[in-house]
Design an enzyme around this catalytic site. Structure first.
Site, PDB file in Angstrom:
ATOM      1  N   LEU A 127       1.208  -0.801  -0.069  1.00  0.00           N
ATOM      2  CA  LEU A 127       0.462   0.515   0.135  1.00  0.00           C
ATOM      3  C   LEU A 127       0.569   1.349  -0.010  1.00  0.00           C
ATOM      4  O   LEU A 127       1.138   2.193  -0.432  1.00  0.00           O
ATOM      5  CB  LEU A 127      -0.976   0.085   1.419  1.00  0.00           C
ATOM      6  CG  LEU A 127      -2.154   1.562   1.454  1.00  0.00           C
ATOM      7  CD1 LEU A 127      -2.816   1.126   0.305  1.00  0.00           C
ATOM      8  CD2 LEU A 127      -2.651   0.839   2.679  1.00  0.00           C
ATOM      9  N   SER A 134       0.693   7.912   5.207  1.00  0.00           N
ATOM     10  CA  SER A 134      -0.176   8.094   5.933  1.00  0.00           C
ATOM     11  C   SER A 134      -1.118   8.610   5.213  1.00  0.00           C
ATOM     12  O   SER A 134      -2.446   8.341   5.375  1.00  0.00           O
ATOM     13  CB  SER A 134       0.003   9.560   7.570  1.00  0.00           C
ATOM     14  OG  SER A 134       1.032   9.195   8.095  1.00  0.00           O
ATOM     15  N   GLN A 340      15.690  -1.070  31.615  1.00  0.00           N
ATOM     16  CA  GLN A 340      15.864  -0.602  32.447  1.00  0.00           C
ATOM     17  C   GLN A 340      15.985  -1.287  34.153  1.00  0.00           C
ATOM     18  O   GLN A 340      17.637  -1.015  34.787  1.00  0.00           O
ATOM     19  CB  GLN A 340      15.708   0.123  33.293  1.00  0.00           C
ATOM     20  CG  GLN A 340      15.768   1.568  34.318  1.00  0.00           C
ATOM     21  CD  GLN A 340      16.672   2.420  34.173  1.00  0.00           C
ATOM     22  OE1 GLN A 340      16.746   2.718  32.840  1.00  0.00           O
ATOM     23  NE2 GLN A 340      17.875   3.170  35.025  1.00  0.00           N
ATOM     24  N   GLU A 367       1.489  -0.058  10.044  1.00  0.00           N
ATOM     25  CA  GLU A 367       0.199  -0.449   9.821  1.00  0.00           C
ATOM     26  C   GLU A 367      -1.131   1.392  10.548  1.00  0.00           C
ATOM     27  O   GLU A 367      -1.591   0.721  10.638  1.00  0.00           O
ATOM     28  CB  GLU A 367      -0.742  -1.663  10.366  1.00  0.00           C
ATOM     29  CG  GLU A 367      -0.033  -2.528   9.096  1.00  0.00           C
ATOM     30  CD  GLU A 367      -0.828  -4.294   9.327  1.00  0.00           C
ATOM     31  OE1 GLU A 367      -1.521  -3.980   9.975  1.00  0.00           O
ATOM     32  OE2 GLU A 367       0.195  -4.726   9.078  1.00  0.00           O
ATOM     33  N   THR A 369       0.853   4.762  11.739  1.00  0.00           N
ATOM     34  CA  THR A 369       1.483   5.918  12.976  1.00  0.00           C
ATOM     35  C   THR A 369       0.744   5.760  14.286  1.00  0.00           C
ATOM     36  O   THR A 369      -0.936   5.784  13.956  1.00  0.00           O
ATOM     37  CB  THR A 369       1.875   7.133  12.577  1.00  0.00           C
ATOM     38  OG1 THR A 369       1.270   7.367  12.014  1.00  0.00           O
ATOM     39  CG2 THR A 369       2.893   6.785  11.493  1.00  0.00           C
TER      40      THR A 369
END
Lengths: 385, 259
Positions: A127, A134, A340, A367, A369
């Protein structure tokens, strides 16, 4: 740690048992090395296909498993926790099969789906383009009708998971005069060995290095009319419908990655002793683990709630966007915290959490943002009723 | 060729395993039950033989109700049907009594071959296959690393410390397998779905003609007198390499019979 799951049937329980065994035996021993060496595990996908895991949400008559998304997604989650390239690869493959399964003719389904769902033919979803991410409707790849019922394809697609290793490409291309809303976009099923179809060398990525991501070029590639899925001009709604389901797959992947990071962090915190006690006994660490676990549980329930809406036939696009947003942000945070908890060891490649942290990042991007997810959710709130 | 595979549910070796202090038998509630690992190789070998020679594969298990989980797993690997021997009277049976009970249960099934794992991960006596063959009056071919069937003749490679012996017999026979024999398959989702429809016959001891006086803890031929937790692992031996490290390492391996 074994995740306590609510599954609808005893068969689904057995299925998840089998998947966990698969992760332990087939993925765990090689994930670190294959990620280090950019080695794509094509054989794993063949094995997944033979075991019936590549077509779980599709109908049994074409070789699928006839399973609800509630079950399929938890399989994706377990696989992604073992190896994101495999879990996400399964999700992308399922996405690539969606147009044929949902919008293909009976003849197309009968001809194509058994090999797609059986593991013989791996899929990729084309796509995005270099200048159309976007804003997917701004694509410029064209499929010109050749007057003889076929199409001539020209253009290039970007960021294609399985680009270069896929056996077929689910392609979206313009077939008419450019339209900002994508009303001239059409969906195609393109065998990867079609003349004029070629992939660039894979991108050099931050993580998920075993899964090739590449641009795929269509250079005067000619296909016949049977390659078209759905009607001419129907492609954009097909793409968006596929993405609604695909986002649930990404959410499930994110929960799997986060759970794997938590499991490693908990195991380490129980073993690692400082000041004469395991560091898990220090509230500063214990609270961190508690927050990680709580967010993971919430993310899992959010994607499952959306999945159950889908399974019941209710609209679920907004909930899928919420699940994708929340689960992937959770994965980023949890994997960062897991590094961490392991301190200096966490930052080394001798422990898996730095890899999981690198993997989590991509899930906030693919897929749609997470900014696009917020856009989708926001629009659903303010849309005129 | 009809094959019966013996399957035992055992406590998961990945979890902590306990004995019950009441009667010194296995505390089944303390850990998850799984199929005995070697039995998966036995199932795989039976399926491979069926693919080659036709016939049916029947799973036979002796154990409490929760053993149905292991039966379902065996059926979802591809076995055709199952027989579940379950009776309170069997609780605490030792290896010989188990072999006796299984031999009687086998009397309810038609078979040409019995396949089982060469030992279980819990008791590890490794004698059930041999004892079963004696009770049945059939040839025993134990520790098989390779099985070939040709008509009514069966030939196995019996694994030994020095390699293997070739052992031949006529069917019907009892074969126990070791893990080098094959690579067990994953259940496929299709078979998982089919497994629930496959017949599972429940047998109590009376159904199999098992004499209650021949089974159970009170009649066992062996007795667990006491048990204690394994002592913590002691520190290993440190060998200084003074130019002869290789020799010392080889000696160590030879002493442990690895070479």
């Amino acid at each position: 740690m074994l995740v306590e799951r609510s599954l609808p049937t005893p068969e689904a329980n057995d299925l998840l048992d089998m998947v966990r065994e698969f992760v332990g035996k087939e993925l765990a021993p090689r994930v670190a090395a294959d990620e280090e060496n950019d080695a794509f595990p094509r054989d794993v996908f063949t094995l997944l296909g033979r075991s019936g895991l590549l077509g779980l949400p599709y109908p049994g008559e074409y070789g699928g498993g006839g399973q609800p998304y509630e079950v399929y997604l938890q399989v994706v989650e377990e696989l992604a926790g073992g190896w994101l390239a495999v879990g996400l690869g399964l999700s992308v493959h399922t996405l690539s099969c969606f147009p044929v399964a949902e919008f293909g003719s009976d003849a197309q389904r009968a001809a194509l789906l058994p090999d797609m769902l059986g593991g013989e033919r791996l899929g990729a979803y084309c796509l995005s383009e270099a200048h159309s991410g976007s804003d997917a409707a701004a694509m410029s790849t064209r499929a010109e009708a050749d007057g003889a019922g076929g199409y001539l394809l020209n253009g290039a697609k970007s960021w294609i998971t399985h680009g270069g290793v896929a056996d077929f490409y689910t392609l979206f291309a313009r077939t008419g005069a450019a339209d900002a809303k994508g009303k001239d976009i059409t969906c195609f099923h393109i065998p990867a060995d079609t003349a004029g179809v070629a992939a660039d060398p894979p991108e050099r990525k931050m993580g998920m290095c075993s899964s090739p991501t590449a641009a795929v070029r269509f250079d005067a590639a000619r296909v016949d009319g049977a390659a078209r899925i759905g009607a001419a001009g129907q492609g954009f709604p097909i793409a968006l419908a596929a993405l609604d389901s695909g986002r649930l797959g990404i959410a499930a992947c994110a929960v799997g990655v986060a759970q794997a990071a938590l499991d490693t962090a908990v195991g380490y915190a129980r073993e690692r002793r400082q000041f004469d006690r395991p560091i898990a006994e220090f509230q500063g660490v214990g609270f961190m683990l508690a927050d990680m676990a709580t967010h993971i549980e919430a993310a899992r329930e959010l994607y499952l709630a959306a999945a159950r809406r889908r399974d019941a036939g209710h609209p679920f696009g907004t909930q899928a966007a919420m699940a994708k947003l929340f689960a992937t942000d959770t994965a980023m945070r949890v994997t960062t915290d897991a590094v961490q908890v392991l301190g200096g060891y966490g930052y080394t490649r001798d422990f898996p959490v730095e890899r999981l942290m690198r993997e989590a990042k991509v899930l906030q991007i693919v897929e749609g943002t997470n900014q696009i997810q917020r856009l989708v959710i926001g629009r659903s709130l303010t849309r005129a009723v | 060729m009809n094959i019966v595979v013996l399957v035992k549910q055992v406590p998961d070796t990945a979890t902590e395993r306990k004995l019950s202090s009441d009667d010194n038998t296995l505390d089944r509630a303390a850990s998850d039950g799984v199929i005995n690992e070697l039995d998966e190789y036995a199932i795989e070998e039976a399926l491979l033989l069926r693919e080659k020679h036709g016939g049916e594969v029947t799973v036979l298990t002796m154990g409490p109700d929760q053993a149905t989980d292991s039966i379902r797993k065996a059926l979802s690997m591809g076995a055709d049907k199952a027989v579940h021997l379950s009776d309170e009277a069997l609780h605490g049976s030792d290896a010989l009594q188990t072999a006796y009970a299984l031999s009687k249960a086998l009397g309810t099934v038609e078979f040409d071959l019995v396949v089982l794992g060469s030992e279980s991960t819990d008791a590890r006596t490794g004698v059930v296959g041999a004892a079963l063959a004696e009770y049945l009056g059939l040839p025993q071919l134990t520790l098989a690393g390779k099985v070939d069937v040709d008509g009514s003749a069966i030939k196995v490679q019996r694994q030994t410390d020095y390699g293997y012996d070739v052992v031949e017999a006529q069917l019907p026979a009892v074969v126990s397998v070791v893990e080098k024999i094959n690579e067990p398959r994953y259940p496929s989702f299709k078979l998982i779905m089919q497994a629930k429809k496959k017949p599972v016959q429940k047998l109590a001891i009376a159904d199999a003609g098992i004499d209650a006086a021949g089974v159970g803890l009170a009649n066992a031929t062996t007795e667990t007198v006491d048990f204690a937790a394994a002592p913590p692992r002691a520190a290993g031996t440190v060998v200084q390499d003074e130019g002869d490290g290789g020799v010392k390492a080889a000696d160590f391996l030879a002493e442990k019979k690895f070479v």
